[in-house]
Design a protein around this motif. Structure first.
Motif, PDB file in Angstrom:
ATOM      1  N   GLU A   9     -42.069  29.580 -11.344  1.00  0.00           N
ATOM      2  CA  GLU A   9     -41.632  30.795 -11.998  1.00  0.00           C
ATOM      3  C   GLU A   9     -40.899  30.486 -13.296  1.00  0.00           C
ATOM      4  OE1 GLU A   9     -38.748  33.131  -9.908  1.00  0.00           O
ATOM      5  OE2 GLU A   9     -37.525  31.397  -9.337  1.00  0.00           O
ATOM      6  N   PHE A  10     -40.997  31.413 -14.210  1.00  0.00           N
ATOM      7  CA  PHE A  10     -40.331  31.308 -15.494  1.00  0.00           C
ATOM      8  C   PHE A  10     -38.830  31.478 -15.334  1.00  0.00           C
ATOM      9  CE2 PHE A  10     -38.533  33.833 -19.012  1.00  0.00           C
ATOM     10  CZ  PHE A  10     -38.626  32.903 -20.028  1.00  0.00           C
ATOM     11  N   VAL A  11     -38.058  30.673 -16.065  1.00  0.00           N
ATOM     12  CA  VAL A  11     -36.603  30.752 -16.037  1.00  0.00           C
ATOM     13  C   VAL A  11     -36.041  31.187 -17.383  1.00  0.00           C
ATOM     14  CG1 VAL A  11     -34.452  29.478 -15.710  1.00  0.00           C
ATOM     15  CG2 VAL A  11     -36.417  29.021 -14.227  1.00  0.00           C
ATOM     16  N   ALA A  12     -36.392  30.456 -18.454  1.00  0.00           N
ATOM     17  CA  ALA A  12     -35.842  30.737 -19.773  1.00  0.00           C
ATOM     18  C   ALA A  12     -36.718  30.115 -20.840  1.00  0.00           C
ATOM     19  CB  ALA A  12     -34.411  30.199 -19.893  1.00  0.00           C
ATOM     20  N   ALA A  13     -36.642  30.652 -22.060  1.00  0.00           N
ATOM     21  CA  ALA A  13     -37.410  30.119 -23.179  1.00  0.00           C
ATOM     22  C   ALA A  13     -36.614  30.251 -24.463  1.00  0.00           C
ATOM     23  CB  ALA A  13     -38.746  30.851 -23.312  1.00  0.00           C
ATOM     24  N   ILE A  14     -36.962  29.414 -25.439  1.00  0.00           N
ATOM     25  CA  ILE A  14     -36.277  29.403 -26.721  1.00  0.00           C
ATOM     26  C   ILE A  14     -37.279  29.085 -27.821  1.00  0.00           C
ATOM     27  CG2 ILE A  14     -35.630  26.967 -26.503  1.00  0.00           C
ATOM     28  CD1 ILE A  14     -32.914  27.764 -27.814  1.00  0.00           C
ATOM     29  N   GLY A  15     -37.130  29.750 -28.962  1.00  0.00           N
ATOM     30  CA  GLY A  15     -38.039  29.569 -30.074  1.00  0.00           C
ATOM     31  C   GLY A  15     -37.811  28.276 -30.816  1.00  0.00           C
ATOM     32  N   TRP A  16     -38.570  28.089 -31.893  1.00  0.00           N
ATOM     33  CA  TRP A  16     -38.613  26.823 -32.606  1.00  0.00           C
ATOM     34  C   TRP A  16     -37.256  26.347 -33.120  1.00  0.00           C
ATOM     35  CZ3 TRP A  16     -41.821  30.956 -33.207  1.00  0.00           C
ATOM     36  CH2 TRP A  16     -43.147  30.782 -32.782  1.00  0.00           C
ATOM     37  N   SER A  17     -36.469  27.267 -33.651  1.00  0.00           N
ATOM     38  CA  SER A  17     -35.174  26.910 -34.224  1.00  0.00           C
ATOM     39  C   SER A  17     -34.001  27.363 -33.366  1.00  0.00           C
ATOM     40  CB  SER A  17     -35.038  27.498 -35.625  1.00  0.00           C
ATOM     41  OG  SER A  17     -35.066  28.908 -35.597  1.00  0.00           O
ATOM     42  N   GLY A  18     -34.276  27.944 -32.217  1.00  0.00           N
ATOM     43  CA  GLY A  18     -33.217  28.369 -31.326  1.00  0.00           C
ATOM     44  C   GLY A  18     -32.717  29.783 -31.553  1.00  0.00           C
ATOM     45  N   GLY A  19     -33.339  30.510 -32.480  1.00  0.00           N
ATOM     46  CA  GLY A  19     -32.880  31.847 -32.805  1.00  0.00           C
ATOM     47  C   GLY A  19     -33.233  32.911 -31.785  1.00  0.00           C
ATOM     48  N   GLY A  20     -34.298  32.696 -31.028  1.00  0.00           N
ATOM     49  CA  GLY A  20     -34.716  33.656 -30.027  1.00  0.00           C
ATOM     50  C   GLY A  20     -34.701  33.055 -28.639  1.00  0.00           C
ATOM     51  N   THR A  21     -33.986  33.696 -27.728  1.00  0.00           N
ATOM     52  CA  THR A  21     -33.923  33.219 -26.349  1.00  0.00           C
ATOM     53  C   THR A  21     -34.309  34.329 -25.394  1.00  0.00           C
ATOM     54  OG1 THR A  21     -31.556  33.732 -26.192  1.00  0.00           O
ATOM     55  CG2 THR A  21     -32.161  31.501 -26.870  1.00  0.00           C
ATOM     56  N   TYR A  22     -34.890  33.942 -24.260  1.00  0.00           N
ATOM     57  CA  TYR A  22     -35.372  34.889 -23.267  1.00  0.00           C
ATOM     58  C   TYR A  22     -35.089  34.333 -21.883  1.00  0.00           C
ATOM     59  CZ  TYR A  22     -37.844  36.527 -27.378  1.00  0.00           C
ATOM     60  OH  TYR A  22     -38.150  36.986 -28.634  1.00  0.00           O
ATOM     61  N   TYR A  23     -34.786  35.233 -20.944  1.00  0.00           N
ATOM     62  CA  TYR A  23     -34.407  34.825 -19.605  1.00  0.00           C
ATOM     63  C   TYR A  23     -35.071  35.685 -18.547  1.00  0.00           C
ATOM     64  CZ  TYR A  23     -30.658  32.436 -22.093  1.00  0.00           C
ATOM     65  OH  TYR A  23     -29.938  31.639 -22.954  1.00  0.00           O
ATOM     66  N   ALA A  24     -35.372  35.063 -17.425  1.00  0.00           N
ATOM     67  CA  ALA A  24     -35.781  35.826 -16.260  1.00  0.00           C
ATOM     68  C   ALA A  24     -34.604  36.668 -15.776  1.00  0.00           C
ATOM     69  CB  ALA A  24     -36.247  34.888 -15.151  1.00  0.00           C
ATOM     70  N   ASP A  25     -34.892  37.833 -15.210  1.00  0.00           N
ATOM     71  CA  ASP A  25     -33.831  38.703 -14.721  1.00  0.00           C
ATOM     72  C   ASP A  25     -32.942  38.010 -13.690  1.00  0.00           C
ATOM     73  OD1 ASP A  25     -35.804  41.778 -14.754  1.00  0.00           O
ATOM     74  OD2 ASP A  25     -34.669  40.780 -16.339  1.00  0.00           O
ATOM     75  N   SER A  26     -33.509  37.118 -12.918  1.00  0.00           N
ATOM     76  CA  SER A  26     -32.774  36.462 -11.850  1.00  0.00           C
ATOM     77  C   SER A  26     -31.683  35.518 -12.350  1.00  0.00           C
ATOM     78  CB  SER A  26     -33.737  35.690 -10.942  1.00  0.00           C
ATOM     79  OG  SER A  26     -34.457  34.714 -11.677  1.00  0.00           O
ATOM     80  N   VAL A  27     -31.773  35.076 -13.607  1.00  0.00           N
ATOM     81  CA  VAL A  27     -30.798  34.131 -14.137  1.00  0.00           C
ATOM     82  C   VAL A  27     -30.019  34.676 -15.324  1.00  0.00           C
ATOM     83  CG1 VAL A  27     -32.265  32.232 -13.381  1.00  0.00           C
ATOM     84  CG2 VAL A  27     -32.334  32.970 -15.775  1.00  0.00           C
ATOM     85  N   LYS A  28     -30.381  35.833 -15.814  1.00  0.00           N
ATOM     86  CA  LYS A  28     -29.727  36.407 -16.983  1.00  0.00           C
ATOM     87  C   LYS A  28     -28.233  36.585 -16.732  1.00  0.00           C
ATOM     88  CE  LYS A  28     -32.244  39.236 -19.155  1.00  0.00           C
ATOM     89  NZ  LYS A  28     -33.043  40.434 -19.539  1.00  0.00           N
ATOM     90  N   GLY A  29     -27.432  36.133 -17.687  1.00  0.00           N
ATOM     91  CA  GLY A  29     -25.991  36.214 -17.561  1.00  0.00           C
ATOM     92  C   GLY A  29     -25.366  35.008 -16.908  1.00  0.00           C
TER      93      GLY A  29
END
Length: 121
Positions: free
Chosen positions: A46-66
């Motif tokens: 399952e997906f947990v988290a992701a980050i773009g090339w320079s770190g400006g965009g981050t994304y999280y699964a609902d289960s780990v957000k926060g």
């Protein structure tokens, strides 16, 4: 050859913290989006988290957000996952991944071998 090596896993009590690292080699690190995935016993990856090339965009699964924070240091070719307030359900093998096209939760081209995180109650 591209290589991704995870480290920092271990055994921790519920409520504790761990910091995972992913050291990348064989690629131009700053040109790749990066992600963290996990796979528990008897479960699919399952997906947990992701980050773009320079770190400006981050994304999280609902289960780990926060609770989890993804970051990267392009000068050190290293990806990180800071995990706080850990829960037993976070127990899994954690994998890092790299991809030229940033699709957040899919489409990654390279994968590490994983590091075990075990959270006890």
């Amino acid at each position: 050859q591209v290589q991704l090596v995870e480290s920092g896993g271990g055994l921790v009590q519920a409520g504790g913290s761990l910091r995972l690292s992913c050291a990348a080699s064989g690629l131009t690190f700053s040109r790749y989006a990066m992600g963290w995935f996990r796979q528990g016993l008897g479960k699919e990856r399952e997906f947990v988290a992701a980050i773009g090339w320079s770190g400006g965009g981050t994304y999280y699964a609902d289960s780990v957000k926060g609770r989890f924070t993804i970051s990267r240091d392009n000068a050190r070719n290293t990806l990180y996952l800071q995990m706080n307030s850990l829960k037993p359900e976070d127990t899994a093998v954690y994998y890092c991944a790299a991809g030229l096209v940033f699709e957040v939760s899919r489409g990654y081209d390279y994968w590490g071998q994983g590091t075990q995180v075990t959270v006890s109650s």
